[in-house]
Design a protein around this motif. Structure first.
Motif, PDB file in Angstrom:
ATOM      1  N   GLU A  49      11.090   4.718 -12.356  1.00  0.00           N
ATOM      2  CA  GLU A  49      10.566   3.382 -12.162  1.00  0.00           C
ATOM      3  C   GLU A  49       9.661   2.971 -11.448  1.00  0.00           C
ATOM      4  OE1 GLU A  49      13.506   1.119 -14.410  1.00  0.00           O
ATOM      5  OE2 GLU A  49      14.168   2.778 -14.840  1.00  0.00           O
ATOM      6  N   ARG A  50       8.340   2.090 -11.961  1.00  0.00           N
ATOM      7  CA  ARG A  50       7.907   1.711 -10.943  1.00  0.00           C
ATOM      8  C   ARG A  50       7.511   0.104 -11.012  1.00  0.00           C
ATOM      9  NH1 ARG A  50       4.134   5.376  -7.509  1.00  0.00           N
ATOM     10  NH2 ARG A  50       5.175   7.173  -7.661  1.00  0.00           N
ATOM     11  N   SER A  51       6.847  -0.318 -10.371  1.00  0.00           N
ATOM     12  CA  SER A  51       6.969  -2.218 -10.906  1.00  0.00           C
ATOM     13  C   SER A  51       5.444  -2.637  -9.535  1.00  0.00           C
ATOM     14  CB  SER A  51       7.963  -2.837 -10.639  1.00  0.00           C
ATOM     15  OG  SER A  51       8.323  -2.381  -9.089  1.00  0.00           O
ATOM     16  N   GLU A  52       4.621  -3.562 -10.805  1.00  0.00           N
ATOM     17  CA  GLU A  52       4.051  -4.344  -9.687  1.00  0.00           C
ATOM     18  C   GLU A  52       4.624  -4.967  -8.573  1.00  0.00           C
ATOM     19  OE1 GLU A  52       1.020  -3.644 -10.883  1.00  0.00           O
ATOM     20  OE2 GLU A  52       1.043  -2.601 -12.532  1.00  0.00           O
ATOM     21  N   CYS A  53       4.887  -4.125  -7.603  1.00  0.00           N
ATOM     22  CA  CYS A  53       5.386  -5.373  -6.456  1.00  0.00           C
ATOM     23  C   CYS A  53       4.250  -5.180  -5.154  1.00  0.00           C
ATOM     24  CB  CYS A  53       6.929  -4.257  -5.591  1.00  0.00           C
ATOM     25  SG  CYS A  53       5.949  -2.582  -4.788  1.00  0.00           S
ATOM     26  N   GLY A  54       3.845  -4.284  -5.216  1.00  0.00           N
ATOM     27  CA  GLY A  54       2.449  -4.805  -4.787  1.00  0.00           C
ATOM     28  C   GLY A  54       2.585  -4.893  -2.897  1.00  0.00           C
ATOM     29  N   GLY A  55       3.994  -3.839  -2.614  1.00  0.00           N
ATOM     30  CA  GLY A  55       4.505  -3.828  -1.474  1.00  0.00           C
ATOM     31  C   GLY A  55       3.842  -3.068  -0.480  1.00  0.00           C
ATOM     32  N   TRP A  56       3.563  -3.259  -0.097  1.00  0.00           N
ATOM     33  CA  TRP A  56       2.686  -3.217   1.867  1.00  0.00           C
ATOM     34  C   TRP A  56       3.452  -3.306   3.253  1.00  0.00           C
ATOM     35  CZ3 TRP A  56      -1.711   0.503   1.709  1.00  0.00           C
ATOM     36  CH2 TRP A  56      -2.294   1.010   0.404  1.00  0.00           C
ATOM     37  N   LEU A  57       3.212  -1.589   3.901  1.00  0.00           N
ATOM     38  CA  LEU A  57       4.132  -1.851   5.253  1.00  0.00           C
ATOM     39  C   LEU A  57       2.879  -1.733   6.341  1.00  0.00           C
ATOM     40  CD1 LEU A  57       6.060  -2.277   7.881  1.00  0.00           C
ATOM     41  CD2 LEU A  57       6.915   0.522   6.526  1.00  0.00           C
ATOM     42  N   HIS A  58       2.241  -2.331   7.503  1.00  0.00           N
ATOM     43  CA  HIS A  58       1.485  -1.743   8.061  1.00  0.00           C
ATOM     44  C   HIS A  58       1.784  -2.147   9.205  1.00  0.00           C
ATOM     45  CE1 HIS A  58      -1.731  -2.091   5.191  1.00  0.00           C
ATOM     46  NE2 HIS A  58      -0.686  -3.944   5.204  1.00  0.00           N
ATOM     47  N   ILE A  59       1.860  -0.993  10.282  1.00  0.00           N
ATOM     48  CA  ILE A  59       3.148  -0.715  11.702  1.00  0.00           C
ATOM     49  C   ILE A  59       1.641  -0.855  12.456  1.00  0.00           C
ATOM     50  CG2 ILE A  59       4.713   0.057  13.514  1.00  0.00           C
ATOM     51  CD1 ILE A  59       6.063   1.460  10.318  1.00  0.00           C
ATOM     52  N   THR A  60       1.329  -1.440  14.258  1.00  0.00           N
ATOM     53  CA  THR A  60       0.725  -1.298  15.074  1.00  0.00           C
ATOM     54  C   THR A  60       1.466  -0.800  16.052  1.00  0.00           C
ATOM     55  OG1 THR A  60      -0.944  -2.774  13.883  1.00  0.00           O
ATOM     56  CG2 THR A  60      -0.782  -2.054  16.605  1.00  0.00           C
ATOM     57  N   ALA A  61       1.089   0.676  16.845  1.00  0.00           N
ATOM     58  CA  ALA A  61       1.630   1.272  17.688  1.00  0.00           C
ATOM     59  C   ALA A  61       1.137   1.732  18.677  1.00  0.00           C
ATOM     60  CB  ALA A  61       2.610   2.852  17.074  1.00  0.00           C
ATOM     61  N   ASP A  62       1.565   1.636  20.335  1.00  0.00           N
ATOM     62  CA  ASP A  62       0.513   1.600  21.382  1.00  0.00           C
ATOM     63  C   ASP A  62       2.047   2.734  22.061  1.00  0.00           C
ATOM     64  OD1 ASP A  62      -0.566   1.290  23.745  1.00  0.00           O
ATOM     65  OD2 ASP A  62      -1.300  -0.328  23.313  1.00  0.00           O
ATOM     66  N   ALA A  63       0.775   3.785  22.177  1.00  0.00           N
ATOM     67  CA  ALA A  63       2.087   4.874  23.300  1.00  0.00           C
ATOM     68  C   ALA A  63       2.187   3.731  24.392  1.00  0.00           C
ATOM     69  CB  ALA A  63       0.766   6.265  23.640  1.00  0.00           C
ATOM     70  N   LYS A  64       1.130   3.066  25.295  1.00  0.00           N
ATOM     71  CA  LYS A  64       2.227   2.420  25.941  1.00  0.00           C
ATOM     72  C   LYS A  64       3.422   1.685  26.290  1.00  0.00           C
ATOM     73  CE  LYS A  64      -2.578   3.060  27.943  1.00  0.00           C
ATOM     74  NZ  LYS A  64      -3.743   2.542  28.559  1.00  0.00           N
ATOM     75  N   SER A  65       3.227   1.173  25.510  1.00  0.00           N
ATOM     76  CA  SER A  65       4.866   0.117  25.207  1.00  0.00           C
ATOM     77  C   SER A  65       5.523   0.131  23.654  1.00  0.00           C
ATOM     78  CB  SER A  65       4.198  -1.087  24.242  1.00  0.00           C
ATOM     79  OG  SER A  65       4.490  -2.358  23.543  1.00  0.00           O
ATOM     80  N   ASP A  66       6.843  -0.130  24.036  1.00  0.00           N
ATOM     81  CA  ASP A  66       7.786   0.066  23.303  1.00  0.00           C
ATOM     82  C   ASP A  66       7.724  -1.170  21.823  1.00  0.00           C
ATOM     83  OD1 ASP A  66       9.467   2.555  24.080  1.00  0.00           O
ATOM     84  OD2 ASP A  66      10.069   1.072  25.764  1.00  0.00           O
ATOM     85  N   VAL A  67       7.317  -2.035  22.178  1.00  0.00           N
ATOM     86  CA  VAL A  67       6.863  -2.951  20.921  1.00  0.00           C
ATOM     87  C   VAL A  67       5.819  -2.593  20.287  1.00  0.00           C
ATOM     88  CG1 VAL A  67       6.975  -5.085  20.369  1.00  0.00           C
ATOM     89  CG2 VAL A  67       7.734  -4.592  22.486  1.00  0.00           C
ATOM     90  N   MET A  68       6.348  -2.546  18.831  1.00  0.00           N
ATOM     91  CA  MET A  68       5.113  -2.158  17.370  1.00  0.00           C
ATOM     92  C   MET A  68       5.634  -3.926  16.437  1.00  0.00           C
ATOM     93  SD  MET A  68       6.476   1.634  16.066  1.00  0.00           S
ATOM     94  CE  MET A  68       6.087   2.998  17.151  1.00  0.00           C
ATOM     95  N   THR A  69       4.449  -3.826  16.150  1.00  0.00           N
ATOM     96  CA  THR A  69       3.934  -4.829  15.240  1.00  0.00           C
ATOM     97  C   THR A  69       4.076  -4.522  13.844  1.00  0.00           C
ATOM     98  OG1 THR A  69       2.226  -6.043  17.036  1.00  0.00           O
ATOM     99  CG2 THR A  69       2.462  -6.955  14.293  1.00  0.00           C
ATOM    100  N   VAL A  70       4.803  -5.305  13.468  1.00  0.00           N
ATOM    101  CA  VAL A  70       5.059  -4.542  11.949  1.00  0.00           C
ATOM    102  C   VAL A  70       4.527  -6.278  10.862  1.00  0.00           C
ATOM    103  CG1 VAL A  70       7.234  -4.464  10.328  1.00  0.00           C
ATOM    104  CG2 VAL A  70       6.902  -3.113  12.585  1.00  0.00           C
ATOM    105  N   CYS A  71       4.162  -5.603   9.666  1.00  0.00           N
ATOM    106  CA  CYS A  71       3.736  -6.500   8.931  1.00  0.00           C
ATOM    107  C   CYS A  71       4.255  -6.489   7.607  1.00  0.00           C
ATOM    108  CB  CYS A  71       2.017  -7.342   9.300  1.00  0.00           C
ATOM    109  SG  CYS A  71       1.555  -8.007  10.738  1.00  0.00           S
ATOM    110  N   MET A  72       4.878  -6.248   6.905  1.00  0.00           N
ATOM    111  CA  MET A  72       5.082  -5.899   5.052  1.00  0.00           C
ATOM    112  C   MET A  72       5.231  -7.446   4.281  1.00  0.00           C
ATOM    113  SD  MET A  72       9.399  -4.212   5.078  1.00  0.00           S
ATOM    114  CE  MET A  72       9.984  -5.612   6.062  1.00  0.00           C
TER     115      MET A  72
END
Length: 342
Positions: free
Chosen positions: A163-186
């Protein structure tokens, strides 16, 4: 009496500069429009805010992965959030590991926490840094559903659709090989039922992997199995039939309470995944084929032929040794077939 027609002279007039300018302008306009739509579709650059989104962005700052998962577990829909997440415990920085895999691990952890599933859609690398932005869509989003190849009707394919819905769900993850911190936008705009994995269960994957090298999913054969010292023969063995037999405990699949929660297509797909591991050696099929023949050609009675490539092309030629040797005494000439690809 034949009628004589007056001959006509046609003069070829070259196109004007204005004509070429108009064509270039039209092409440029179409390209700009396409890029504009792509920017509107992806909200990776504007803190998770997609086209038509009116939900303000809530920034949680920097959090440990454990704390971030606790926060999102309590979120109420709709939401639009951003956070800088320390992923040392989930996906630590590494030059050897692709950033896509690191982002996938975090996306999986987020999905399991929220009883959702995120499908990887696209990614790009920022020009002024080594950061990669990976975009995922909600697996139950109606806007991301692929159209069925066969129209639904009385004889539609036996397939399961969530079953699907018009949730418009998006997840964006910014990753850098030199860092353990990722930016998450959801962002997620509508509540829907928890995600249910309708894929092939792990125990049946193990069975497919066990027999993949000897059988195709639909091949029926009499198979001699030696497992942990026990030798037994299964007449009419077929991977799909054996899985159905075990899943239904020997009962007919049409009986109440014996429905198999997956389809034969799932068996075929996973069989292809397993068999691909044997011959695939890289991202390019040409390089994989050459490497496979060089490594395992003797085992499969295949040898390379030295055929020079034409300028601008790559050539890979081979022959089946046992076949050629078997027919050599009865053949006067051998024809070579060729296939061209992009």
């Amino acid at each position: 009496m034949p009628v004589m027609q007056e001959s006509q002279t046609f003069k070829c007039v070259p196109a004007s500069r204005e004509h070429y300018k108009d064509k270039k302008k039209t092409a440029r306009t179409a390209r700009d429009e396409r890029k504009r739509k792509e920017r509107e579709e992806s909200d990776a650059e504007d803190n998770g805010r997609a086209k038509g989104d009116k939900i303000p962005v809530l920034d949680f700052g920097e959090l440990l992965a454990e704390d971030f998962l606790e926060v999102i577990a309590e979120l109420e829909v709709p939401y639009n959030i951003c956070a800088r997440v320390s992923v040392t415990a989930i996906s630590p920085k590494s030059q050897a590991v692709e950033q896509r895999k690191r982002a996938d691990r975090l996306a999986q952890a987020i999905g399991e926490t929220q009883y959702m599933h995120w499908n990887h859609e696209k990614w790009y690398k920022r020009k002024r840094s080594d950061e990669e932005v990976h975009s995922y869509s909600c697996a139950q989003s109606a806007s991301r559903e692929q159209k069925a190849k066969v129209p639904r009707g009385e004889k539609s394919r036996a397939s399961r659709r969530m079953e699907r819905s018009e949730c418009g769900g998006w997840l964006h993850i910014t990753a850098d090989a030199k860092s353990d911190v990722m930016t998450v936008c959801m962002k997620h705009g509508e509540q829907h039922k928890p995600y249910k994995d309708i894929g092939l269960p792990g125990k049946w994957k193990k069975l497919v992997r066990k027999y993949a090298s000897a059988l195709t999913p639909g091949k029926v054969t009499s198979l001699l199995i030696s497992a942990e010292g026990d030798v037994l023969t299964i007449p009419g063995f077929q991977i799909w039939r054996e899985i159905v037999r075990r899943a239904t405990q020997g009962r007919k699949a049409t009986e109440p309470g014996t429905a198999v929660p997956f389809r034969q297509k799932s068996i075929y797909y996973y069989w292809q995944v397993v068999t691909r591991e044997e011959w695939r050696r890289g991202s390019k099929a040409f390089d994989s084929a050459r490497a496979f023949i060089e490594e395992k050609g003797d085992k499969h009675n295949i040898k390379l032929l030295d055929v020079p490539a034409e300028p601008g092309t790559e050539a890979l030629a081979f022959y089946v040794t046992d076949f050629v040797e078997g027919w050599a005494a009865n053949a006067q000439e051998i024809a070579m077939d060729s296939t061209c690809g992009p």
